[in-house]
Design a protein around this motif. Structure first.
Motif, PDB file in Angstrom:
ATOM      1  N   ALA A  52      13.914  -5.981   2.363  1.00  0.00           N
ATOM      2  CA  ALA A  52      15.359  -6.196   2.284  1.00  0.00           C
ATOM      3  C   ALA A  52      15.755  -5.651   0.920  1.00  0.00           C
ATOM      4  O   ALA A  52      15.130  -5.963  -0.083  1.00  0.00           O
ATOM      5  CB  ALA A  52      15.693  -7.676   2.397  1.00  0.00           C
ATOM      6  N   GLU A  53      16.788  -4.839   0.923  1.00  0.00           N
ATOM      7  CA  GLU A  53      17.197  -4.166  -0.308  1.00  0.00           C
ATOM      8  C   GLU A  53      18.684  -4.373  -0.542  1.00  0.00           C
ATOM      9  O   GLU A  53      19.482  -4.301   0.383  1.00  0.00           O
ATOM     10  CB  GLU A  53      16.887  -2.674  -0.167  1.00  0.00           C
ATOM     11  CG  GLU A  53      17.197  -1.838  -1.367  1.00  0.00           C
ATOM     12  CD  GLU A  53      16.844  -0.379  -1.120  1.00  0.00           C
ATOM     13  OE1 GLU A  53      15.957   0.127  -1.813  1.00  0.00           O
ATOM     14  OE2 GLU A  53      17.466   0.245  -0.228  1.00  0.00           O
ATOM     15  N   ARG A  54      19.012  -4.651  -1.800  1.00  0.00           N
ATOM     16  CA  ARG A  54      20.404  -4.784  -2.198  1.00  0.00           C
ATOM     17  C   ARG A  54      20.559  -4.023  -3.514  1.00  0.00           C
ATOM     18  O   ARG A  54      19.793  -4.244  -4.443  1.00  0.00           O
ATOM     19  CB  ARG A  54      20.779  -6.251  -2.395  1.00  0.00           C
ATOM     20  CG  ARG A  54      22.244  -6.433  -2.773  1.00  0.00           C
ATOM     21  CD  ARG A  54      22.609  -7.875  -3.111  1.00  0.00           C
ATOM     22  NE  ARG A  54      22.347  -8.773  -2.012  1.00  0.00           N
ATOM     23  CZ  ARG A  54      21.787  -9.960  -2.160  1.00  0.00           C
ATOM     24  NH1 ARG A  54      21.415 -10.392  -3.343  1.00  0.00           N
ATOM     25  NH2 ARG A  54      21.589 -10.746  -1.141  1.00  0.00           N
ATOM     26  N   ALA A  55      21.530  -3.136  -3.562  1.00  0.00           N
ATOM     27  CA  ALA A  55      21.783  -2.339  -4.772  1.00  0.00           C
ATOM     28  C   ALA A  55      20.500  -1.654  -5.252  1.00  0.00           C
ATOM     29  O   ALA A  55      20.170  -1.679  -6.431  1.00  0.00           O
ATOM     30  CB  ALA A  55      22.397  -3.196  -5.870  1.00  0.00           C
ATOM     31  N   GLU A  56      19.759  -1.080  -4.306  1.00  0.00           N
ATOM     32  CA  GLU A  56      18.521  -0.341  -4.583  1.00  0.00           C
ATOM     33  C   GLU A  56      17.430  -1.201  -5.211  1.00  0.00           C
ATOM     34  O   GLU A  56      16.515  -0.695  -5.849  1.00  0.00           O
ATOM     35  CB  GLU A  56      18.808   0.896  -5.430  1.00  0.00           C
ATOM     36  CG  GLU A  56      19.722   1.878  -4.722  1.00  0.00           C
ATOM     37  CD  GLU A  56      19.966   3.147  -5.518  1.00  0.00           C
ATOM     38  OE1 GLU A  56      19.157   3.462  -6.421  1.00  0.00           O
ATOM     39  OE2 GLU A  56      20.957   3.820  -5.236  1.00  0.00           O
ATOM     40  N   GLU A  57      17.508  -2.524  -5.019  1.00  0.00           N
ATOM     41  CA  GLU A  57      16.492  -3.444  -5.520  1.00  0.00           C
ATOM     42  C   GLU A  57      15.908  -4.230  -4.353  1.00  0.00           C
ATOM     43  O   GLU A  57      16.644  -4.734  -3.492  1.00  0.00           O
ATOM     44  CB  GLU A  57      17.101  -4.413  -6.533  1.00  0.00           C
ATOM     45  CG  GLU A  57      16.108  -5.400  -7.077  1.00  0.00           C
ATOM     46  CD  GLU A  57      16.745  -6.411  -8.022  1.00  0.00           C
ATOM     47  OE1 GLU A  57      16.095  -7.415  -8.310  1.00  0.00           O
ATOM     48  OE2 GLU A  57      17.893  -6.208  -8.444  1.00  0.00           O
ATOM     49  N   ILE A  58      14.578  -4.332  -4.305  1.00  0.00           N
ATOM     50  CA  ILE A  58      13.921  -5.119  -3.264  1.00  0.00           C
ATOM     51  C   ILE A  58      14.172  -6.593  -3.546  1.00  0.00           C
ATOM     52  O   ILE A  58      13.877  -7.092  -4.638  1.00  0.00           O
ATOM     53  CB  ILE A  58      12.412  -4.823  -3.223  1.00  0.00           C
ATOM     54  CG1 ILE A  58      12.175  -3.368  -2.783  1.00  0.00           C
ATOM     55  CG2 ILE A  58      11.699  -5.799  -2.276  1.00  0.00           C
ATOM     56  CD1 ILE A  58      10.733  -2.916  -2.877  1.00  0.00           C
ATOM     57  N   VAL A  59      14.755  -7.290  -2.562  1.00  0.00           N
ATOM     58  CA  VAL A  59      15.022  -8.725  -2.702  1.00  0.00           C
ATOM     59  C   VAL A  59      14.273  -9.551  -1.658  1.00  0.00           C
ATOM     60  O   VAL A  59      14.330 -10.780  -1.677  1.00  0.00           O
ATOM     61  CB  VAL A  59      16.542  -9.029  -2.644  1.00  0.00           C
ATOM     62  CG1 VAL A  59      17.264  -8.389  -3.817  1.00  0.00           C
ATOM     63  CG2 VAL A  59      17.147  -8.591  -1.320  1.00  0.00           C
ATOM     64  N   GLY A  60      13.571  -8.876  -0.733  1.00  0.00           N
ATOM     65  CA  GLY A  60      12.809  -9.574   0.291  1.00  0.00           C
ATOM     66  C   GLY A  60      11.817  -8.648   0.951  1.00  0.00           C
ATOM     67  O   GLY A  60      11.978  -7.422   0.903  1.00  0.00           O
ATOM     68  N   SER A  61      10.789  -9.234   1.558  1.00  0.00           N
ATOM     69  CA  SER A  61       9.814  -8.430   2.291  1.00  0.00           C
ATOM     70  C   SER A  61       9.208  -9.265   3.413  1.00  0.00           C
ATOM     71  O   SER A  61       9.215 -10.503   3.376  1.00  0.00           O
ATOM     72  CB  SER A  61       8.705  -7.924   1.368  1.00  0.00           C
ATOM     73  OG  SER A  61       7.850  -8.986   0.994  1.00  0.00           O
ATOM     74  N   LEU A  62       8.690  -8.558   4.399  1.00  0.00           N
ATOM     75  CA  LEU A  62       8.001  -9.201   5.512  1.00  0.00           C
ATOM     76  C   LEU A  62       7.040  -8.193   6.114  1.00  0.00           C
ATOM     77  O   LEU A  62       7.413  -7.038   6.340  1.00  0.00           O
ATOM     78  CB  LEU A  62       9.005  -9.660   6.580  1.00  0.00           C
ATOM     79  CG  LEU A  62       8.448 -10.333   7.835  1.00  0.00           C
ATOM     80  CD1 LEU A  62       7.706 -11.622   7.496  1.00  0.00           C
ATOM     81  CD2 LEU A  62       9.562 -10.599   8.837  1.00  0.00           C
ATOM     82  N   ILE A  63       5.808  -8.627   6.345  1.00  0.00           N
ATOM     83  CA  ILE A  63       4.869  -7.782   7.079  1.00  0.00           C
ATOM     84  C   ILE A  63       5.024  -8.135   8.546  1.00  0.00           C
ATOM     85  O   ILE A  63       4.988  -9.304   8.935  1.00  0.00           O
ATOM     86  CB  ILE A  63       3.423  -7.962   6.590  1.00  0.00           C
ATOM     87  CG1 ILE A  63       3.317  -7.471   5.140  1.00  0.00           C
ATOM     88  CG2 ILE A  63       2.457  -7.183   7.491  1.00  0.00           C
ATOM     89  CD1 ILE A  63       1.949  -7.634   4.514  1.00  0.00           C
ATOM     90  N   VAL A  64       5.246  -7.108   9.335  1.00  0.00           N
ATOM     91  CA  VAL A  64       5.552  -7.212  10.755  1.00  0.00           C
ATOM     92  C   VAL A  64       4.426  -6.504  11.499  1.00  0.00           C
ATOM     93  O   VAL A  64       4.511  -5.315  11.761  1.00  0.00           O
ATOM     94  CB  VAL A  64       6.926  -6.548  11.035  1.00  0.00           C
ATOM     95  CG1 VAL A  64       7.300  -6.650  12.486  1.00  0.00           C
ATOM     96  CG2 VAL A  64       8.004  -7.154  10.155  1.00  0.00           C
TER      97      VAL A  64
END
Length: 140
Positions: A52-64
Motif C-alpha cells: 500500500a503506497e501513499r505519496a510514494e511511501e510504503i505504508v502497508g504490505s501483505l504477502i499474498v
C-alpha cells in the motif's frame, strides 16, 4: 484513503521493505529476512508481495501467496502512522480479489499466537481460527 494505491512490490524495494517490516514491528518470532529472499519471492510470483503506497511511501504490505492449491496471507504490516485508516482492509480486499481471479476456494491468514490485535482484525474481516490445525515448521 483516496490517495492510497495497492500495487505489487518492485524488485528494487527489497531493502525498503525489510526496513518497513522492522519499523512496523512485523519481524518478531521470524527467521531473519534477506533482500535475496524478498527478491526471490517477487521473481517467482510478481504479484505475491503487495504494498500500500501513499505519496510514494510504503505504508502497508501483505504477502499474498498462491501455491496453486491454497491461498495464504501473511506478513500483513501497516506502518504506525497509517494504522486504523483502512490500509489493512484495502490490502486484504486486494488479496481476496486475486484469490477469486485464480480460482482459490478459501484463504488462510497466518497470525502469531498472542497477537490479540491481529486476531481481532482478521476476525473483523470474517476469518476464524481453525482449531484443529497447528502449523509445523522445519528450518533449513
Amino acid at each position: 484513503m483516496a490517495d492510497l494505491s495497492i500495487r505489487p512490490a518492485r524488485q528494487h524495494e527489497a531493502t525498503a521493505l525489510i526496513a518497513f517490516w522492522e519499523a512496523a514491528g512485523e519481524n518478531d518470532a521470524r527467521p531473519v529476512d534477506t533482500e535475496d529472499a524478498v527478491r526471490r519471492l517477487m521473481a517467482r510470483d510478481a504479484e505475491a508481495l503487495v504494498v500500500a503506497e501513499r505519496a510514494e511511501e510504503i505504508v502497508g504490505s501483505l504477502i499474498v501467496g498462491w501455491d496453486g492449491w491454497r491461498f495464504h496471507l501473511y506478513r500483513l504490516a501497516v506502518g504506525p502512522e497509517a494504522r486504523r485508516s483502512g490500509v489493512a482492509r484495502r490490502l486484504v480486499a486486494h488479496a481476496q480479489e486475486r484469490a477469486r481471479e485464480v480460482g482459490a476456494g478459501r484463504i488462510d491468514a497466518m497470525v502469531l499466537e498472542g497477537n490479540a490485535l491481529g486476531a481481532a482484525f482478521w476476525e473483523s474481516c470474517g476469518f476464524h481460527v481453525q482449531e484443529d490445525w497447528r502449523r509445523w515448521v522445519h528450518p533449513l
